[in-house]
Scaffold this active site. Structure first.
Site, PDB file in Angstrom:
ATOM      1  N   HIS A 183       0.798  -1.223   0.000  1.00  0.00           N
ATOM      2  CA  HIS A 183       0.000   0.000   0.000  1.00  0.00           C
ATOM      3  C   HIS A 183       0.833   1.276   0.000  1.00  0.00           C
ATOM      4  O   HIS A 183       0.288   2.367  -0.093  1.00  0.00           O
ATOM      5  CB  HIS A 183      -0.964   0.020   1.183  1.00  0.00           C
ATOM      6  CG  HIS A 183      -0.281   0.259   2.492  1.00  0.00           C
ATOM      7  ND1 HIS A 183       0.413  -0.718   3.155  1.00  0.00           N
ATOM      8  CD2 HIS A 183      -0.175   1.372   3.248  1.00  0.00           C
ATOM      9  CE1 HIS A 183       0.904  -0.222   4.278  1.00  0.00           C
ATOM     10  NE2 HIS A 183       0.579   1.037   4.362  1.00  0.00           N
TER      11      HIS A 183
HETATM   12  C1  UD1 Z   1      -2.398   4.999   5.958  1.00  0.00           C
HETATM   13  C2  UD1 Z   1      -1.121   5.498   6.631  1.00  0.00           C
HETATM   14  C3  UD1 Z   1      -0.062   4.397   6.603  1.00  0.00           C
HETATM   15  C4  UD1 Z   1      -0.600   3.089   7.153  1.00  0.00           C
HETATM   16  C5  UD1 Z   1      -1.861   2.715   6.403  1.00  0.00           C
HETATM   17  C6  UD1 Z   1      -2.435   1.419   6.932  1.00  0.00           C
HETATM   18  C7  UD1 Z   1      -0.644   7.896   6.372  1.00  0.00           C
HETATM   19  C8  UD1 Z   1       0.192   8.885   5.679  1.00  0.00           C
HETATM   20  N1  UD1 Z   1      -0.559   6.643   5.941  1.00  0.00           N
HETATM   21  O1  UD1 Z   1      -2.112   4.820   4.588  1.00  0.00           O
HETATM   22  O2  UD1 Z   1       1.027   4.800   7.379  1.00  0.00           O
HETATM   23  O3  UD1 Z   1       0.375   2.098   7.003  1.00  0.00           O
HETATM   24  O4  UD1 Z   1      -2.820   3.774   6.552  1.00  0.00           O
HETATM   25  O5  UD1 Z   1      -3.490   0.970   6.175  1.00  0.00           O
HETATM   26  O6  UD1 Z   1      -1.354   8.232   7.280  1.00  0.00           O
HETATM   27  N2  UD1 Z   1      -9.270   4.485   1.417  1.00  0.00           N
HETATM   28  C9  UD1 Z   1     -10.478   3.834   1.338  1.00  0.00           C
HETATM   29  N3  UD1 Z   1     -11.064   3.435   2.503  1.00  0.00           N
HETATM   30  C10 UD1 Z   1     -10.504   3.661   3.721  1.00  0.00           C
HETATM   31  C11 UD1 Z   1      -9.279   4.330   3.787  1.00  0.00           C
HETATM   32  C12 UD1 Z   1      -8.668   4.727   2.629  1.00  0.00           C
HETATM   33  O7  UD1 Z   1     -11.018   3.617   0.271  1.00  0.00           O
HETATM   34  O8  UD1 Z   1     -11.095   3.248   4.741  1.00  0.00           O
HETATM   35  C13 UD1 Z   1      -8.594   4.898   0.178  1.00  0.00           C
HETATM   36  C14 UD1 Z   1      -8.806   6.337  -0.102  1.00  0.00           C
HETATM   37  O9  UD1 Z   1      -9.236   6.476  -1.412  1.00  0.00           O
HETATM   38  C15 UD1 Z   1      -7.449   6.984   0.033  1.00  0.00           C
HETATM   39  C16 UD1 Z   1      -6.464   5.833  -0.017  1.00  0.00           C
HETATM   40  O10 UD1 Z   1      -7.202   4.652   0.302  1.00  0.00           O
HETATM   41  O11 UD1 Z   1      -7.202   7.899  -0.974  1.00  0.00           O
HETATM   42  C17 UD1 Z   1      -5.353   6.023   0.955  1.00  0.00           C
HETATM   43  O12 UD1 Z   1      -5.853   6.227   2.270  1.00  0.00           O
HETATM   44  P1  UD1 Z   1      -5.018   7.092   3.348  1.00  0.00           P
HETATM   45  O13 UD1 Z   1      -5.697   7.053   4.660  1.00  0.00           O
HETATM   46  O14 UD1 Z   1      -4.674   8.438   2.790  1.00  0.00           O
HETATM   47  O15 UD1 Z   1      -3.625   6.365   3.471  1.00  0.00           O
HETATM   48  P2  UD1 Z   1      -3.256   4.810   3.497  1.00  0.00           P
HETATM   49  O16 UD1 Z   1      -2.628   4.498   2.201  1.00  0.00           O
HETATM   50  O17 UD1 Z   1      -4.394   3.976   3.968  1.00  0.00           O
END
Ligand code: UD1
Length: 363
Positions: free
Chosen positions: A201
């Site tokens: 991820h």
């Molecule tokens: C975040 C953390 C990372 C952690 C990871 C665990 C930061 C910078 N990163 O990364 O350190 O290892 O979580 O999973 O805080 N999305 C969904 N559903 C959700 C959450 C996210 O669809 O419940 C999608 C969204 O479109 C978003 C993307 O995933 O754009 C990334 O989500 P985000 O919370 O920004 O960061 P992670 O990659 O999950």
């Protein structure tokens, strides 16, 4: 007040929350930023860890780093002004961690950082920025390992603010090993020791189309190993964008699925031949479960596991294949992994943390 938002923070704080709940003199508030909002990314963990609902859920959701962190910051400030915590506990290194630390320090509320001092030394990783800044806002720094403690000392953090606590993720793992973890194999029709577990991820792996395609090609080329691949929402989006998702779903070598629960992931990992991941937490969990790990990055914050020979860094496709073949050929490896020392404490990190927090607030 414990501030959480993303999946790993729920795992890291669950043992602390349970220890705090046992103590009637502690009034606990859980504030969820809403960074992770999908059922599989958040709610399912509250159920597995038997956690109470958060006092407040800010429902911030996804967005750019600045937007997301800014929105959390404003929401957390309001929550802190309302709930008046004596100390704010922030676990890990996500945007929610940083927002919690910044909101608190600006209000002169003491910050306690759980998992302090971990360093990948790669400032291109958002988590490295988050953890460094959080450490330097904190009044109480709970270091999971000696190496983390040394990192903090090198950065000039006052010694009397650093506590070698051990790792609360290890506490969580020990507490859940008693559950029936292997049911997942039946559900997915998998045989023990016939598959590897893959998670990806990190933006550096999944947001770069060429890299993502190369990693997927490697996974198809790993002979004799089915790859079980719970797909993070970010990764799913990117696989769809590069037009790979459908083909991967059809491949007999790969088993793609939605993100799985904590128990299912522990069950999958402990019965696997190896773990391939870019996650920080899974590197440690593989280590505790005595399963070799290939970290699909060129740096790690958990160098202890690499030094002990349980984890190998492999960013380039050829190196991933070379390391995987090496692990598969080494028949005595798992036995050797069982004999390694554990640098992450004794499974009672959360009790030490709660005790230290109590004494701090009382003085
Ligand atoms: C975040 C953390 C990372 C952690 C990871 C665990 C930061 C910078 N990163 O990364 O350190 O290892 O979580 O999973 O805080 N999305 C969904 N559903 C959700 C959450 C996210 O669809 O419940 C999608 C969204 O479109 C978003 C993307 O995933 O754009 C990334 O989500 P985000 O919370 O920004 O960061 P992670 O990659 O999950």
């Amino acid at each position: 007040m414990v501030v959480i938002g993303a999946r790993p923070q729920i795992i890291k704080s669950a043992p602390i929350i349970h220890d705090a709940l046992k103590d009637s003199t502690i009034e606990l508030q859980i504030v969820h930023t809403g960074q992770h909002y999908d059922f599989e990314m958040s709610k399912i963990f509250f159920g597995e860890f038997a956690l109470p609902d958060p006092t407040i859920n800010l429902g911030v959701g996804s967005g750019s780093h600045a937007w997301q962190t800014g929105k959390m910051l404003a929401g957390l400030e309001k929550a802190m002004l309302e709930l008046k915590p004596d100390v704010v506990v922030v676990p890990g290194d996500t945007n929610s961690t940083l927002a919690g630390a910044l909101a608190a320090v600006k209000l002169h509320v003491p910050v306690a950082h759980v998992e302090a001092g971990a360093r990948s030394c790669d400032m291109a990783m958002p988590e490295e920025v988050n953890r460094r800044l959080t450490d330097h806002c904190a009044q109480l720094l709970f270091a999971p390992t000696e190496a983390c403690l040394r990192n903090l000392s090198k950065e000039g953090v006052p010694k009397d603010t650093i506590f070698l606590s051990g790792d609360t993720m290890y506490d969580a793992l020990l507490q859940h090993l008693t559950e029936n973890l292997d049911g997942v194999l039946d559900r997915l029709d998998l045989e023990r020791e016939t598959y590897g577990v893959l998670t990806l991820h990190r933006p550096s792996n999944v947001d770069d189309q060429t890299r993502l395609k190369n990693i997927m090609r490697v996974m198809m080329d790993l002979d004799d190993l089915v790859i079980v691949f719970p797909v993070h929402p970010r990764t799913e989006k990117m696989l769809r964008a590069v037009g790979l998702l459908k083909d991967l779903k059809k491949s007999p070598r790969l088993r793609l699925m939605e993100p799985v629960s904590y128990h299912s992931m522990l069950g999958l990992m402990r019965n696997s031949r190896m773990v391939l991941t870019d996650s920080g937490g899974m590197q440690k969990e593989a280590f505790w479960l005595h399963v070799p790990c290939i970290t699909i990055r060129d740096t790690t914050e958990w160098g202890e596991t690499v030094a002990l020979g349980a984890n190998a860094l492999a960013e380039m496709p050829e190196r991933i294949i070379e390391k995987a073949k090496g692990f598969l050929a080494d028949k005595a490896l798992k036995k050797r992994l069982r004999t390694l020392p554990n640098p992450f404490g004794d499974g009672r990190a959360s009790a030490k943390i709660v005790h230290t927090l109590k004494s701090y607030v009382a003085t």
